[in-house]
Design an enzyme around this catalytic site. Structure first.
Site, PDB file in Angstrom:
ATOM      1  N   LYS A  73       1.018  -1.279   0.090  1.00  0.00           N
ATOM      2  CA  LYS A  73       0.057  -0.096   0.197  1.00  0.00           C
ATOM      3  C   LYS A  73       1.058   1.130  -0.067  1.00  0.00           C
ATOM      4  CE  LYS A  73      -3.992   2.039   2.434  1.00  0.00           C
ATOM      5  NZ  LYS A  73      -4.808   2.117   3.297  1.00  0.00           N
ATOM      6  N   SER A 108      -9.876   2.204   2.811  1.00  0.00           N
ATOM      7  CA  SER A 108      -8.969   3.052   1.707  1.00  0.00           C
ATOM      8  C   SER A 108      -8.240   2.223   0.984  1.00  0.00           C
ATOM      9  CB  SER A 108      -8.322   3.980   2.673  1.00  0.00           C
ATOM     10  OG  SER A 108      -7.270   3.272   3.520  1.00  0.00           O
ATOM     11  N   SER A 131     -10.540  -0.068   6.700  1.00  0.00           N
ATOM     12  CA  SER A 131      -9.691   0.130   5.456  1.00  0.00           C
ATOM     13  C   SER A 131      -9.050  -1.283   4.753  1.00  0.00           C
ATOM     14  CB  SER A 131      -8.711   1.229   5.411  1.00  0.00           C
ATOM     15  OG  SER A 131      -9.200   2.344   5.476  1.00  0.00           O
TER      16      SER A 131
END
Lengths: 484, 476, 95
Positions: free
Chosen positions: A76, A151, A175
């Site tokens: 990420k 997210s 997330s």
């Protein structure tokens, strides 16, 4: 090979059936063909990635192998990775080349894993649909008109479309779990303090926690062995003995007590999702588990509490982006104040600005007690709900998200509707508990996740619970169409 | 109207650690800009603070030194504001629960003792520095200092004159060096005072609106700044004006204070507990461990000097005004082995005078404690007189050698041989019949004249006490 | 408690984010919605409840006072918007 488990990939690498370079190239080729449409990755650096794969091959040749050596993971873009562009999904960091490694990144490096690239995400992890990224929306591989969740939307799409072996994510209010639910894979948010936050760009410090996102619980367990552990550079990192998260994977579930919070099956949950979740729970009963009804009475308050604490901490965490030492600086300004105001107005997107403003408001003179302090107090009530619940059960189950993946743009202009996406996940962050989401079936051809919430440090048991289910079902093995 | 000034101090002391309060970057003074600014100091995305154990130890030491409560649990908070020398956009400080609570410090103001209450002392990080003139219209930011550990020591508004404020600041300055938590270097900014000044009609209780004089880095400036500010506030009020709360700077060139232009808005620092740091816990065992390493404090040492060495209170206070002075005194006594009062006289007298004159600290004294003790021994054993000792000391100061060398080289040895002195006395008595007659007629003064003649005849080397004794015997 | 356009401007200034008049209007609407969501908290009696910041009852760990980092100025300043002679450059700081 793209569908193989981490264990199978490691075995193939060890047996020299495939080299790390070949495996990496396989994924790079898929990324090249699918990513332009999917937009799961923000930054790719093929040369750097392949150099790591070569190093991994050398390690394998020397017999210096860990369970992840040579396996390509997507990271990420919230984790600083030395000499990699690290944007956190923001224009503010569009040209930020991180000069150091996050703990999570160096853990993967030390284990000999390969960094495939940096995945797309909501800007500064603020969002539940990946629509707030400066680098564009991410498509849900199951239905490209829909969001992948957020997210960690880029990591989610990358796993669902098999653009990586597995990926990392972070979870501040859901997330990891909500995208896992919307994209049909397994994601775990560990107990707060189990994975070091060092080098993970802060959103809400007291809630942020990194975790694995993978095709199965077993893969997540192997990744936890890499990611978890004490780090002296993070004051909130917990000093605990190293654990083997795979140790309990195959334990029988007989006698397991599953708590079903009535608040998680009430109004607001889509009927189709409810059915899938109930079917999964029924399956657990077949596996020998029993279910008990429990109550988490303060669940409803977790949203307001979260939307005080997270923006407050974020507003302060994001003050460092001032265009002085790194990051975006406006091209024109009249003086210092103007430079700050313009750089920040240009560098941050609308949702980030909204949260900074909310955070600033709730911390401003006269409101601290009414908002931040009050929220921290209610947070304890929320944690106490779980404490009470775990007196009656070993594990809690419910939906991960109130619905399946929604259409791109559907909630983009309604922050409050978007925030309600996290109704089942946020309380877990507030309490600091571990939570995970596993694929439990489909509703209208879209994946549905089952959420499993454990007591503090009970990750190994949660993984066991998830693994047992995955031994008997194949929801986690399903792949979207059109990604082959 | 009679006015009364009310003063409180906030002192930032840089703690004597090797590294920053929240990271392992060096805090050594004078490095090239930004060469000691690590990833935490420049606040890269994702970095986190970890508290320096030594900074905590320093805070405990200070708490013990001012008899303060040391909080078993204290909290770090973020003070949020934007400034280019503040890389995170917030300063990590302590707000609601500081590490050191209420204490006090007693200071000598002229011949009065004054006790100043300490409200609190808290740990925080220093900011960086803005350097002007790097480029036209620009400032340069150096973050070497950012993250340097500070202990901010806050007093109650207990001082009523510039002299009291300066006496407190000086005493505090000595104390933090005494307990070795701060190097006290004011030029380098290791000890900086913010002074809150307000005035009120004498005899009233209500505090006036205060103005804060920022960043005073010398006691002389502090005195001047407070005096100017006090007069300015009185004049303003007497002219029918009002005082606006403000932060002011002192300009040493003009001797005036003026309000700062920036930070003008009513500051809203958005304080909240720092979620990156956990509560700081200090147990009684931690405190005891620090206590065991604490040097004897000035007050205790003063009483001990009175008891152990029989020093008068004045001497004991003067000797214990600073740790190096007290150490020098003790070394002198140990090497000397004689009367302590003799040693204190010399340390407070000739030595201090010379040091002052040369602008030297006692640790840099050209005459070591051992050397001074050597001189004291020669006085005690009558080798030289007190008067001769002054000359020997001058020569020692000038680097001409130790006391014995100088006495030998200059032939300063005092004559204490009673036979030789008797001979001189006889000679003088024979040559000064008139004076002898006067003395015998009752003129006491004539005796001093005869002593003088004897000293002169011996070229000043005769032991004056012996001359006296023999003269008296012969004239009886 | 209702938010005004002036509140929006005040907090935007505190947060150093430039907002135009039209942006401020739009922001006001959104923030009011979010604050409405938050207001629900106010109905809860929290007297006597200790605020919670970490789920575990843990205290601050201390770091040994040892230098662990050296000069990385050149490397760190590669990503800086404006530097000169090792200093980060900003528009003049006024005291």
């Amino acid at each position: 090979m793209i569908n193989a488990s981490l264990k199978e990939m490691a075995a193939a690498l060890a047996a020299k059936k495939i080299s790390s370079v070949e495996l990496t190239q396989l994924f790079l080729a898929r990324i090249k063909s699918l990513n332009p449409d999917m937009n799961a990755y923000i930054t790719l650096d093929e040369a750097r990635t392949l150099a790591q794969a070569k190093l991994a091959d050398a390690r394998i040749a020397n017999g210096d192998i860990t369970p992840v050596t040579g396996i390509p993971f997507a990271q990420k873009d919230i984790f600083c990775a030395k000499d990699w562009r690290t944007t956190c999904g923001s224009r503010m960091l569009e040209n930020f080349i991180a000069p150091y490694d996050a703990h999570v990144i160096s853990q993967f490096d030390h284990a000999g894993a390969v960094n495939l690239g940096k995945t797309n995400m909501d800007e500064f992890a603020m969002g539940s649909s990946n629509e707030t990224s400066y680098f564009g929306k991410v498509k849900n591989p199951w239905d490209r008109e829909r969001v992948p969740g957020g997210s960690s939307g880029g990591s989610a799409a990358a796993i669902a479309a098999r653009l990586c072996a597995a990926a990392t994510g972070t979870d501040t209010g859901g997330s990891i779990r909500q995208p896992a639910s919307l994209c049909g894979f397994t994601g775990l948010k560990p107990t707060y303090g189990v994975v070091s936050r060092y080098g993970m760009i802060a959103f809400a410090s007291s809630l942020d926690q990194a975790g694995p996102m993978a095709k199965s619980a077993e893969d997540c367990a192997l990744m936890m062995n890499v990611m978890a552990g004490f780090d002296e550079r993070d004051s909130t990192s917990l000093q605990r003995d190293k654990e083997d998260y795979t140790r309990d994977l195959n334990k029988p579930l007989a006698g397991l007590k599953i708590g079903l919070p009535k608040e998680y099956f009430a109004e607001g949950l889509s009927a189709e999702v409810a059915k899938v979740v109930q079917d999964a729970i029924a399956h657990y009963r077949k596996l020998g588990a029993e279910t008990v009804d429990i109550s988490l009475p303060n669940t409803r308050l977790s949203i307001p509490v979260y939307y005080v604490i997270a923006p407050a901490e974020a507003s302060s965490n994001l003050s460092r982006y001032d265009g002085v030492r790194y990051g975006h600086r406006a091209a024109e300004y009249t003086d210092l104040l103007d430079m700050y105001c313009k750089s920040r107005a240009e560098g941050f997107g609308a949702e980030v600005k909204r949260r900074i403003l909310i955070g600033t408001y709730v911390l401003s003179a006269g409101y601290y007690d009414a908002y931040y302090l009050k929220a921290q107090q209610i947070r304890r009530l929320i944690a106490q709900d779980f404490e009470e619940a775990f007196k009656h059960c070993d594990i809690i189950m419910g939906p991960s998200a109130p619905g399946t993946a929604f259409k791109i743009g559907e909630k983009a202009d309604d922050p409050v509707a978007m925030y309600l996406q996290d109704i089942y996940t946020i309380a877990v962050n507030l309490a600091g508990l571990p939570g995970m989401s596993i694929p439990a079936g489909f509703a209208n051809k879209l994946p549905v996740g089952l959420q499993i919430i454990g007591n503090y440090f009970d990750e190994a048991r949660m993984l066991n619970v998830a693994h047992a289910y995955q031994q008997q079902t194949d929801w986690h093995k399903q792949m979207p169409e059109g990604i082959a | 109207m009679q006015w009364e000034v009310v003063i409180g101090l906030e002192t930032h002391t840089q703690l004597k650690t090797n590294t920053k309060i929240f990271s392992g970057a060096s805090i050594k003074y004078g490095a090239e800009p930004n060469t000691q600014a690590d990833e935490v100091s420049i606040a890269l995305p994702g970095v986190l603070p970890v508290l320096n154990a030594e900074a905590v130890r320093c805070a405990i030491k200070f708490g013990l030194a001012v008899n303060a409560e040391i909080a078993p649990r204290s909290i770090f908070a973020r003070k949020n504001y934007f400034y280019p020398d503040l890389p995170k956009g917030y300063q990590i400080s302590q707000y609601e629960l500081p590490v050191v609570g209420k204490g006090s410090l007693t200071v000598q103001v002229g011949d009065q003792e004054k006790t100043v209450r300490i409200t609190r002392a808290h740990l925080e990080e220093d900011a960086g520095k803005s350097v002007h003139g790097a480029q036209e219209g620009m400032s340069g930011i150096d973050l070497n200092r950012a993250g340097t550990p500070l202990l901010e020591i806050v007093t109650e508004p207990d001082m009523r004159s510039a002299a009291e404020a300066v006496a407190y600041a000086k005493k505090l300055h000595e104390l933090v060096q005494w307990i070795d938590i701060c190097d006290g270097n004011m030029q380098e900014g290791s000890f900086r005072c913010d002074v809150n000044v307000s005035v009120r009609p004498k005899g009233t209780e209500k505090l006036g609106t205060r103005r804060e004089i920022k960043n005073l880095n010398s006691f002389k400036f502090m005195q001047q700044a407070i005096e100017y500010e006090t007069q300015w506030q009185i004049d303003t009020l007497e002219d029918g004006g009002t005082i606006q709360q403000a932060t002011v700077l002192f300009n040493p060139e003009t001797g005036e204070t003026r309000a700062m232009r920036s930070k003008e808005e009513a500051n809203d620092y958005l304080y909240f507990p720092d979620p990156d740091l956990l509560p700081l816990a200090i147990s009684q065992a931690d405190i005891n461990a620090v206590k065991a390493t604490m040097p004897e404090l000035p007050e205790a040492m003063k009483s001990r000097f009175e008891q152990q060495y029989g020093l008068p209170a004045y001497d004991a206070a003067a000797i214990t005004a600073s740790k190096p002075m007290a150490d020098y005194f003790v070394s002198t006594i140990q090497a000397f082995g004689g009367e302590a009062k003799q040693a204190s006289n010399w340390v407070m007298g000739s030595l201090s005078a010379k040091l002052n004159e040369a602008g030297l600290e006692v640790i840099n004294s050209p005459v070591s404690a051992q050397a001074l003790a050597g001189l004291l021994k020669r006085i005690a054993d009558n080798t030289i007189s007190g008067k001769m000792a002054k000359d020997v000391f001058e020569a020692m100061w000038a680097g001409e050698g130790d006391a014995d060398d100088i006495i030998a080289k200059k032939g300063l040895k005092q004559v204490s041989d009673s036979g030789a002195i008797e001979a001189i006395v006889d000679q003088v008595l024979a040559a000064n019949a008139v004076m002898v007659a006067e003395y015998k007629a009752g003129k006491e003064k004539a005796f001093n004249g005869l002593v003088g003649q004897c000293m002169k005849a011996s070229q000043g080397k005769a032991n004056p006490a012996q001359v006296n004794e023999i003269l008296k015997k012969k004239l009886a | 408690m209702s938010l005004t356009i002036n509140d929006v401007k005040r907090i935007a200034h505190l947060a150093r984010i430039e907002v135009s008049e039209t942006e401020a209007e739009a922001t006001l609407v959104k923030l009011t919605g979010i604050l409405g969501l938050i207001e629900e908290m106010q109905a809860i009696d929290t007297r006597g409840i200790a605020p919670m910041s970490h789920s575990q009852d843990v205290v601050q760990r201390l770091r040994a006072d040892v230098v662990t980092s050296g000069n990385q100025r050149e490397y760190f300043q590669k990503i800086a918007p404006a530097v000169e002679d090792g200093l980060y450059l900003v528009p003049k700081v006024i005291e």
